[in-house]
Structures are given as C-alpha cells and as structure tokens.
Design a protein around this motif. Structure first.
Motif, mmCIF file in Angstrom:
data_model
loop_
_atom_site.group_PDB
_atom_site.id
_atom_site.type_symbol
_atom_site.label_atom_id
_atom_site.label_comp_id
_atom_site.label_asym_id
_atom_site.label_seq_id
_atom_site.Cartn_x
_atom_site.Cartn_y
_atom_site.Cartn_z
ATOM 1 N N ASN A 48 4.509 42.452 40.088
ATOM 2 C CA ASN A 48 3.294 43.245 40.265
ATOM 3 C C ASN A 48 3.577 44.530 41.044
ATOM 4 N N GLY A 49 2.566 45.388 41.147
ATOM 5 C CA GLY A 49 2.711 46.641 41.871
ATOM 6 C C GLY A 49 2.535 46.503 43.364
ATOM 7 N N GLY A 50 2.299 45.292 43.844
ATOM 8 C CA GLY A 50 2.262 45.021 45.277
ATOM 9 C C GLY A 50 1.022 45.499 45.994
ATOM 10 N N MET A 51 -0.028 45.898 45.273
ATOM 11 C CA MET A 51 -1.225 46.447 45.907
ATOM 12 C C MET A 51 -2.009 45.327 46.593
ATOM 13 N N ALA A 52 -1.999 45.349 47.915
ATOM 14 C CA ALA A 52 -2.548 44.253 48.727
ATOM 15 C C ALA A 52 -3.954 44.611 49.197
ATOM 16 N N VAL A 53 -4.917 44.425 48.313
ATOM 17 C CA VAL A 53 -6.280 44.897 48.543
ATOM 18 C C VAL A 53 -7.224 43.731 48.806
ATOM 19 N N GLN A 54 -8.016 43.836 49.842
ATOM 20 C CA GLN A 54 -9.089 42.867 50.070
ATOM 21 C C GLN A 54 -10.335 43.306 49.315
ATOM 22 N N PRO A 55 -11.055 42.369 48.718
ATOM 23 C CA PRO A 55 -12.299 42.746 48.042
ATOM 24 C C PRO A 55 -13.354 43.183 49.045
ATOM 25 N N LYS A 56 -14.278 43.983 48.588
ATOM 26 C CA LYS A 56 -15.426 44.306 49.436
ATOM 27 C C LYS A 56 -16.137 43.011 49.808
ATOM 28 N N ARG A 57 -16.511 42.894 51.058
ATOM 29 C CA ARG A 57 -17.087 41.635 51.524
ATOM 30 C C ARG A 57 -18.343 41.261 50.741
ATOM 31 N N SER A 58 -19.144 42.237 50.402
ATOM 32 C CA SER A 58 -20.379 41.936 49.671
ATOM 33 C C SER A 58 -20.076 41.323 48.312
ATOM 34 N N TYR A 59 -18.991 41.777 47.661
ATOM 35 C CA TYR A 59 -18.659 41.224 46.352
ATOM 36 C C TYR A 59 -18.018 39.840 46.495
ATOM 37 N N PHE A 60 -17.211 39.657 47.540
ATOM 38 C CA PHE A 60 -16.669 38.327 47.796
ATOM 39 C C PHE A 60 -17.792 37.317 47.984
ATOM 40 N N GLU A 61 -18.805 37.696 48.744
ATOM 41 C CA GLU A 61 -19.942 36.802 48.979
ATOM 42 C C GLU A 61 -20.717 36.541 47.688
ATOM 43 N N GLU A 62 -20.685 37.497 46.770
ATOM 44 C CA GLU A 62 -21.369 37.324 45.485
ATOM 45 C C GLU A 62 -20.637 36.341 44.585
ATOM 46 N N ILE A 63 -19.307 36.439 44.512
ATOM 47 C CA ILE A 63 -18.573 35.586 43.574
ATOM 48 C C ILE A 63 -18.283 34.199 44.144
ATOM 49 N N TYR A 83 -5.076 18.806 43.437
ATOM 50 C CA TYR A 83 -5.604 20.055 43.997
ATOM 51 C C TYR A 83 -5.211 21.247 43.126
ATOM 52 N N VAL A 84 -6.089 22.243 43.081
ATOM 53 C CA VAL A 84 -5.769 23.555 42.502
ATOM 54 C C VAL A 84 -5.669 24.539 43.653
ATOM 55 N N THR A 85 -4.633 25.365 43.636
ATOM 56 C CA THR A 85 -4.361 26.218 44.790
ATOM 57 C C THR A 85 -4.056 27.658 44.402
ATOM 58 N N ASP A 86 -4.478 28.091 43.219
ATOM 59 C CA ASP A 86 -4.100 29.424 42.746
ATOM 60 C C ASP A 86 -5.310 30.185 42.210
ATOM 61 N N GLY A 87 -5.057 31.225 41.423
ATOM 62 C CA GLY A 87 -6.127 32.079 40.920
ATOM 63 C C GLY A 87 -7.085 31.403 39.969
ATOM 64 N N ALA A 88 -6.756 30.194 39.488
ATOM 65 C CA ALA A 88 -7.687 29.462 38.636
ATOM 66 C C ALA A 88 -8.981 29.140 39.367
ATOM 67 N N LEU A 89 -8.959 29.150 40.704
ATOM 68 C CA LEU A 89 -10.148 28.830 41.501
ATOM 69 C C LEU A 89 -11.187 29.955 41.500
ATOM 70 N N ILE A 90 -10.772 31.178 41.200
ATOM 71 C CA ILE A 90 -11.655 32.350 41.341
ATOM 72 C C ILE A 90 -12.339 32.619 40.013
ATOM 73 N N PRO A 91 -13.652 32.748 40.000
ATOM 74 C CA PRO A 91 -14.400 32.812 38.741
ATOM 75 C C PRO A 91 -14.286 34.140 37.994
ATOM 76 N N GLY A 92 -13.084 34.455 37.524
ATOM 77 C CA GLY A 92 -12.898 35.530 36.557
ATOM 78 C C GLY A 92 -12.821 36.938 37.069
ATOM 79 N N SER A 93 -13.219 37.186 38.315
ATOM 80 C CA SER A 93 -13.276 38.557 38.815
ATOM 81 C C SER A 93 -13.271 38.542 40.330
#
Length: 547
Positions: free
Chosen positions: A157-172, A509-519
């Motif tokens: 990957n390109g290594g871009m270590a970005v945190q989501p906006k908190r409001s969107y994290f709370e939404e998803i 247990y699932v411990t990867d990106g499969a836990l996050i609902p698509g976005s």
C-alpha cells in the motif's frame, strides 16, 4: 509506559533477528523461540496449538502480538512469502517501471491499476507465474488488490495512515465507544505502526512533490482545501534519498510491488514484536483451505503447503482451541461462507458474507496545461489529500496520487474515497469451491457521481479536462472496477458480537477489515489496527485461558 516501550523495542529486535535468520536459511518457518517450542511443533500435520491466526496483515499482526505477550503459544499461517531475501538484481522487490515475477501472485502478466498510456498497453509486462507480492483478485464486475506475503497489505500500500473523521466513525460503527478509540486505541496503533509526518518546509521546496503542489493549487482555485496525510514511510529516510545519501525506494518508483527501503511495514513493527515474544511462529506459503469444528470445540484447519512456483508440497491438518481470522476481507469472508454453506460450521448466521464494500474507491486523472507540469521526479508515497468529506451532497476524500513515470506527463492522478451506501455479498459457489462476490458495476454509480462532482469543479476552475487514456483501451475517465480497500463480509455486531467473536461458534474470531461495514471514508488500515487492538484486549481478558 516507558518500561513497556523498552520491552516492545527489545522484542522487535529479537523478532527482526528471527526474520533475518529465516531469510538467510531459506526456511518457511519463522520463530524466535527454541526449536522445542510448542508453536514451532504445531505446523506438523495433525498437531495442536492453543491459538492459530490466519494471515499476517494488520488485524492478524495485532492479535498475534497481544496473544504472544499474554503467553499464548500462537501459530500464524501466511499464504505468501517472507519478503526479505534479495533477488538477482540485489533487491527484494522490483519497481513499478520494470516489474518482473516478484510483482504478482501467480499471474502471466502484471495487472497494474493504470493499464495504458495514450491507450497503448505500455504499462504491464508479461511475467513468469510466481508467488509475487501483489494480487488482483478478479470477480465478475469488481477486482480487488491485496498483498501476499508476511505483512499482507502493508507491503504494497501507499502507507497513508489516516484516521477517519470521528463523526463518520460514529456513523458506521455506532456500537463502538468512539471516545475509547480516539483516546486510546488509535494512538496505540499509530505508535506501533511508526506513523510520521512529512516536514512541510521540505515538502514545499522538493522537486519530488511538485505533482502534489500543482494539485493543491488547482483544488484551491475550486475552493477546496487539502490536508497533509501521515504515513508509515519514513520521511526522514526520504529526505536522505533526495540528498543521494541512501538507496532510493519511494524516489525510485517503488510502492505497489513493495518498497525495498524506508517503509515501516508490519514485518518491521507488529510482527517483529510478536516474534520477539518467543511465543509466536509464522509459517509461510501455507494456505488455509477449510475450517471445521470438532465435538470438543477445537477447530481443525485443512492447510496446503506450497512452494514459490505454486506446487503443492503437502496437505496437513492443524487443530487449535482459539482461531483468529485475519486473512483480510476477501480471505476471512471466503473461509466463513464456505464453512457455513458446506456445513463445517453450521452455527454461522446469515450475516456472514454480507456488508462488503470497496470503500468508495474511484481512480481518475486530469490533463494539465503544458505550462503547468507535474514533474518528471515524483515520490511514490502520497503526502496530501483533498478533503471535501464535509460536503453533505457528495463527501469525498481524494488522495493526490503520484504517477512516477520518470518523464513529464502533465497528469494529475487521484484515488477518490467516496461515501457509497451500496454493499455486496459473498456467496459460496460449490462448483468452484470459492466465494463469489455479488456486486454490479451499477452499484458504483454513486461513487462515480461523487468523484465527478469534485473533479468537475476542479476542471472548471482550471479550464482543464479528464484523461481518458489511462484505464484500458476504452474511453474512460473513472476507474470504477477495482478497489484497494476491501471492507466487510463479517460485520461487527452482525456476523460477530461487538468484539469480533463470531456468532454461533465459541472461540472463533474475526480480526481484520471484514469487520468494517464496507466504508470508513479514508485509507482503512489504521482503523483496522486500532479496532483489532480494542477487540483483542477484551478477548484476552475474558476468553483466553491457555497460556
């Protein structure tokens, strides 16, 4: 806290030594433990180990480290290679301009996201099939890029270590305590991943980011703001590359097929520290084909051991008490839907396989005026993004991507991350014994519309136009048929409980990106890492009894 960091540093050094020793010896078993350790013996056919982690990507690496720290003998199974042994050219990885067999996972021809230039197929190359580092998994109407090797996606990957906006994290993920995540687990993940920031003064003057400054200026004319993006690539190393003091990597057209220098991929961070506990072993070129559960609750994995040319060397069965799926959104989802629909894990619910999305990925490019060049020198590591996520009508976060061709192209390239509500589903196909992705091209229409809305504004403000020649032989301004950021398939709180415990089967247990609902609205690996830190902390405290 200081003592804990010192312990982690020592473990990391022990783990790095183990990785180096494995490469020197040319073996597929990587361990820092004595040869008599239980985890080392567990790779034999018919043997048992307390915990197995499938995969070595972000969530898997977090789980293995914390299990090892807790004293749990843990076996990691990785289908790809350990990438730290130089090839004939003296490099571990090949670059983007001269790809060879190391580039791709058992392909006869490379499949780069930019498939053409001026509609000519001058980008991809015929290669020998080999266990290379990048795979493009092709479904009917969507393709997904994934990393193959010890470190998973962190290698490519390109290594871009970005945190989501908190409001969107709370939404998803409304069921997850955002306060805990942003105060505790995101900082922990960033520290372990060795996230750093580019020095703004160097960014402003270096030739290697002229392409990003051009896009920033053009976005500004359209009233759009940009933001610096942290990265796991060592920006101090990059400055020394530019000064000619060290071998070039990011400045030598290396990224999608691996970086030889500079990048803090997982094999240098979490996985090295995990091996340093003495409780974790990694078996490479081991592909898990099936999972079933015994009446006593233990899990049995059917595993193929292959060589780098794809020959099957052995089939073995390995059993464990605790099983952690960290094979990525595609791999973990496929194992689960296969196990459910063949009856091997009959307790899995109907949510398994659902909620998949490509994180709204859309790639596009613009043609600049001749008097506004983007530069023949371009760092392969992005450092800037256009942030229009607060646009209620069409939220977009767009990476300003490089196009390091070695010559002036006058091209501005972008990977747009959009808010697309459409979701796909994995279904089991008995004829092929594989999971198929139910996803149509039409489902990406909202993402294309959002990206077009953003870049139409930039083109209008700068009297520029789209490039139509970069994504294959057809006239095409938006690449909507591939994704770098696969997410979902075993969504938190649906297929699993709120900590990744799979519904219907204890100690799974699932411990990867499969836990996050698509976005997740940004590059997802920091979120995957932080969520894994949160989940494994609870699981070890409440579930794990084997030490």
């Amino acid at each position: 806290m200081v003592d804990n960091q010192q312990h982690l540093s020592r473990r990391r050094l022990f783990g790095l030594a183990a990785l180096g020793a494995a490469a020197a010896a040319g073996v597929t078993t990587i361990t820092a433990a004595p040869r008599a350790a239980a985890a080392t013996r567990a790779a034999d056919d018919g043997s048992f180990v307390p915990a197995v982690v499938i995969g070595t990507g972000y969530g898997a690496a977090v789980s293995a480290l914390r299990l090892g720290e807790a004293g749990v003998s843990t076996l990691m199974l990785e289908m790809g290679q350990l990438w730290n042994q130089p090839g004939p050219d003296g490099n571990v990885f090949c670059n983007m301009l001269k790809p060879d067999k190391r580039s791709s996972w058992f392909k006869k021809r490379t499949e780069a996201p930019l498939g053409s230039f001026l509609w000519f197929d001058v980008v991809n190359r015929d290669i020998e099939p080999y266990a290379g580092v990048l795979d493009r998994v092709n479904f009917d109407q969507m393709s997904v890029y994934v990393g193959r090797g010890v470190g998973g996606g962190s290698l490519v990957n390109g290594g871009m270590a970005v945190q989501p906006k908190r409001s969107y994290f709370e939404e998803i993920l409304p069921q997850v305590d955002a306060g805990e995540m942003y105060d505790r687990y995101f900082p922990r993940a960033n520290a372990m991943l060795k996230v750093n920031h580019i020095a703004p003064d160097w960014f402003e003057k270096t030739d290697w980011y002229q392409f990003a400054r051009v896009s920033r200026e053009q976005a500004g004319k359209a009233g759009l703001s940009t933001t610096f993006v942290p990265n796991v690539y060592d920006f101090d190393y990059m400055r020394r590359e530019a000064a000619g003091e060290v071998p070039k990597s990011a400045l030598g057209t290396e990224v999608i097929y691996g970086n030889n220098h500079g990048k803090q991929s997982l094999d240098k961070t979490y996985l090295a520290a995990a091996l340093g506990t003495g409780k974790v072993t990694i078996e490479t070129l081991h592909q898990v084909k099936a999972v079933r559960q015994q009446p006593d609750g233990t899990y049995v994995l059917t595993v193929d051991r292959i060589d780098a040319d794809g020959r099957q060397l052995a089939r073995k069965e390995i059993s464990c008490r605790y099983l952690f799926l960290g094979a990525g959104s595609l791999g973990s989802s496929e194992l689960l839907v296969r196990a459910r629909d063949t009856g091997a894990l009959p307790g899995l619910n109907d949510e398994v396989g659902r909620g998949w999305g490509p994180n709204g990925n859309i790639m596009t490019a613009r043609a600049n005026h001749m008097w506004n060049p983007t530069g023949s020198k371009q760092s392969s590591i992005p450092a800037l993004g256009i942030d229009d996520w607060d646009n209620a009508a069409a939220p977009v976060f767009a990476e300003i991507a490089p196009m390091p061709a070695g010559v002036e192209t006058w091209v501005s390239l972008y990977l747009a991350i959009t808010k697309n509500p459409e979701r796909g589903t994995f279904v089991y196909d008995r004829a092929t014994d594989r999971a198929k992705l139910q996803w149509t091209r039409e489902q990406n229409a909202p993402a294309v519309a959002a990206a077009k809305s953003l870049f139409d504004r930039i083109n209008k403000a700068n009297t520029t136009m789209y490039r139509y020649d970069l994504f294959g032989a057809q006239l095409k301004a938006f690449a909507d048929d591939f994704s770098y950021h696969p997410l979902g398939g075993a969504v938190l709180g649906k297929a699993t409980d709120l900590y990744g415990r799979v519904q219907g089967h204890k100690n799974l247990y699932v411990t990867d990106g499969a836990l996050i609902p698509g976005s997740v609205g940004v590059n997802p690996f920091v979120t995957i890492t932080a969520l894994a830190e949160r989940n494994i902390e609870r699981v070890i405290a409440q579930d794990i009894t084997a030490r």
